[in-house]
Design an enzyme around this catalytic site. Structure first.
Site, PDB file in Angstrom:
ATOM      1  N   LYS A  53      32.963  -4.324   0.121  1.00  0.00           N
ATOM      2  CA  LYS A  53      31.863  -3.414   0.531  1.00  0.00           C
ATOM      3  C   LYS A  53      30.735  -4.533   0.893  1.00  0.00           C
ATOM      4  O   LYS A  53      30.117  -4.190   1.946  1.00  0.00           O
ATOM      5  CB  LYS A  53      31.323  -2.631  -0.759  1.00  0.00           C
ATOM      6  CG  LYS A  53      32.157  -1.375  -0.888  1.00  0.00           C
ATOM      7  CD  LYS A  53      31.863  -0.708  -2.322  1.00  0.00           C
ATOM      8  CE  LYS A  53      32.931   0.463  -2.604  1.00  0.00           C
ATOM      9  NZ  LYS A  53      32.750   1.114  -3.919  1.00  0.00           N
ATOM     10  N   GLN A  97      29.457   0.458  -9.189  1.00  0.00           N
ATOM     11  CA  GLN A  97      30.830   0.650  -9.336  1.00  0.00           C
ATOM     12  C   GLN A  97      31.370   1.311 -10.549  1.00  0.00           C
ATOM     13  O   GLN A  97      31.046   0.798 -11.765  1.00  0.00           O
ATOM     14  CB  GLN A  97      31.355  -0.695  -9.181  1.00  0.00           C
ATOM     15  CG  GLN A  97      32.935  -0.749  -8.754  1.00  0.00           C
ATOM     16  CD  GLN A  97      33.237   0.117  -7.413  1.00  0.00           C
ATOM     17  OE1 GLN A  97      32.585   0.150  -6.451  1.00  0.00           O
ATOM     18  NE2 GLN A  97      34.498   0.698  -7.353  1.00  0.00           N
ATOM     19  N   ASP A 120      26.050   6.442  -3.077  1.00  0.00           N
ATOM     20  CA  ASP A 120      27.562   7.010  -3.439  1.00  0.00           C
ATOM     21  C   ASP A 120      27.395   8.509  -3.364  1.00  0.00           C
ATOM     22  O   ASP A 120      28.647   9.125  -3.453  1.00  0.00           O
ATOM     23  CB  ASP A 120      27.921   6.528  -4.674  1.00  0.00           C
ATOM     24  CG  ASP A 120      29.154   5.226  -4.726  1.00  0.00           C
ATOM     25  OD1 ASP A 120      29.603   5.474  -3.693  1.00  0.00           O
ATOM     26  OD2 ASP A 120      28.900   4.459  -5.467  1.00  0.00           O
TER      27      ASP A 120
HETATM   28  N1  GUN Z   1      35.058   3.506  -8.191  1.00  0.00           N
HETATM   29  C1  GUN Z   1      36.150   4.085  -7.229  1.00  0.00           C
HETATM   30  N2  GUN Z   1      35.900   4.551  -6.075  1.00  0.00           N
HETATM   31  C2  GUN Z   1      34.469   4.346  -6.203  1.00  0.00           C
HETATM   32  C3  GUN Z   1      33.470   4.699  -5.226  1.00  0.00           C
HETATM   33  O1  GUN Z   1      33.613   5.451  -4.116  1.00  0.00           O
HETATM   34  N3  GUN Z   1      32.209   4.202  -5.608  1.00  0.00           N
HETATM   35  C4  GUN Z   1      31.978   3.786  -6.649  1.00  0.00           C
HETATM   36  N4  GUN Z   1      30.775   3.238  -6.969  1.00  0.00           N
HETATM   37  N5  GUN Z   1      32.914   3.414  -7.516  1.00  0.00           N
HETATM   38  C5  GUN Z   1      34.167   3.871  -7.431  1.00  0.00           C
END
Ligand code: GUN
Length: 283
Positions: A53, A97, A120
């Site tokens: 990311k 995350q 998110d």
């Molecule tokens: N853990 C698994 N998928 C995601 C996501 O799309 N965003 C975040 N922040 N954590 C995750």
């Protein structure tokens, strides 16, 4: 029948190019979009995801504010960091995350993020707006799935959509999105989960099957409807490498369009996170 492979990498590249143009327009106004990434602990998979990311942000002109924290970080310290990021004018998006370590209350953390910086789309206010059909930010994976369907000319309106999996991150929000009376939606949505008596009875009727289960090849050939579209959200590490939730070879024989793993939903998730961040910065 041999299905067409939906090329998530290529579609994600299209989205990223568009996001870059939007970020450049913001830069001309003197705004550098900023995303804070918070990773608590050393989970190797989470580190890989966050790293991917961050790299993608740099490529489209989003400044990354990187907060790697030890797994022992107390909950109130994490909440304090989020309060600081909420107040930081250079930070337009905040990503925590998941999963978080056991001693941290995930819901408390997600609620602490300013909903207007919720890159998110996990804040209950944003999930509520999604459900009400008035979204501000949609969670990146479901947003990526909807974008893939639209860019692959898959008609959702009127289609039988079956979602397998009811997570807050994928299953519930994609179901809420695809049932709206809106472009790229208007489907008849069924959600299957661990309490479903006979999953195959539902999946064989699916014009569009979205598998977000977390078990390699849980969906087998006999569970698929001929000519259907399969979106595989699974990312399962096996001895044979990364595998999706769907038996890909079987789906290629039976379906019309199929997303691969890797190279399907994953790249689109990252592209939509970038899009969300630039949108929150005003672009
Ligand atoms: N853990 C698994 N998928 C995601 C996501 O799309 N965003 C975040 N922040 N954590 C995750």
């Amino acid at each position: 029948m041999t299905a067409a492979v939906i090329d998530g990498k290529a579609l994600a590249q299209e989205v990223r190019s568009e996001v870059k143009v939007r970020a450049l327009a913001l830069a001309e106004e003197g705004i550098t979009p900023g995303l804070a990434t918070v990773l608590v602990g050393e989970d190797p998979a989470s580190r890989v995801y966050v790293g991917a990311k961050q790299k993608a942000c740099a490529e489209v002109g989003i400044k990354v504010w990187d907060y790697p924290l030890p797994s022992s970080t107390p909950e109130d310290e994490l909440l304090g960091l989020i309060a600081d990021l909420n107040a930081n004018e250079g930070v337009h998006g905040i990503l925590v995350q998941l999963p978080l370590p056991e001693h941290i209350d995930e819901q408390k953390v997600l609620v602490a993020v300013d909903p207007l910086k919720d890159a998110d789309g996990f804040h209950p206010m944003n999930l509520g707006r999604l459900l009400a059909g008035d979204p501000l930010v949609a969670p990146a994976t479901p947003a990526g799935i909807q974008e893939m369907l639209m860019r692959s000319n898959v008609e959702v309106s009127g289609a039988e959509v079956v979602v397998v999996g009811r997570s807050n991150i994928v299953g519930k929000p994609i179901a809420a999105m695809l049932l709206q009376k809106a472009p790229g939606a208007n489907g008849t949505v069924t959600v299957c989960h661990t309490g479903t008596r006979d999953i195959a009875q539902h999946t064989v009727r699916a014009d569009i099957l979205i598998a977000a289960i977390g078990r390699a090849h849980a969906i087998t050939g006999p569970m698929l409807k001929p000519g259907s579209v399969v979106i595989d959200v699974g990312m399962n590490r096996t001895e044979d490498g990364l595998k999706g939730d769907v038996d890909f070879d079987a789906a290629m024989e039976i379906c019309s369009q199929v997303t691969p793993v890797p190279g399907g939903v994953g790249p689109m998730t990252i592209a939509m996170l970038l899009s969300n961040t630039v949108m929150l910065a005003g672009g």
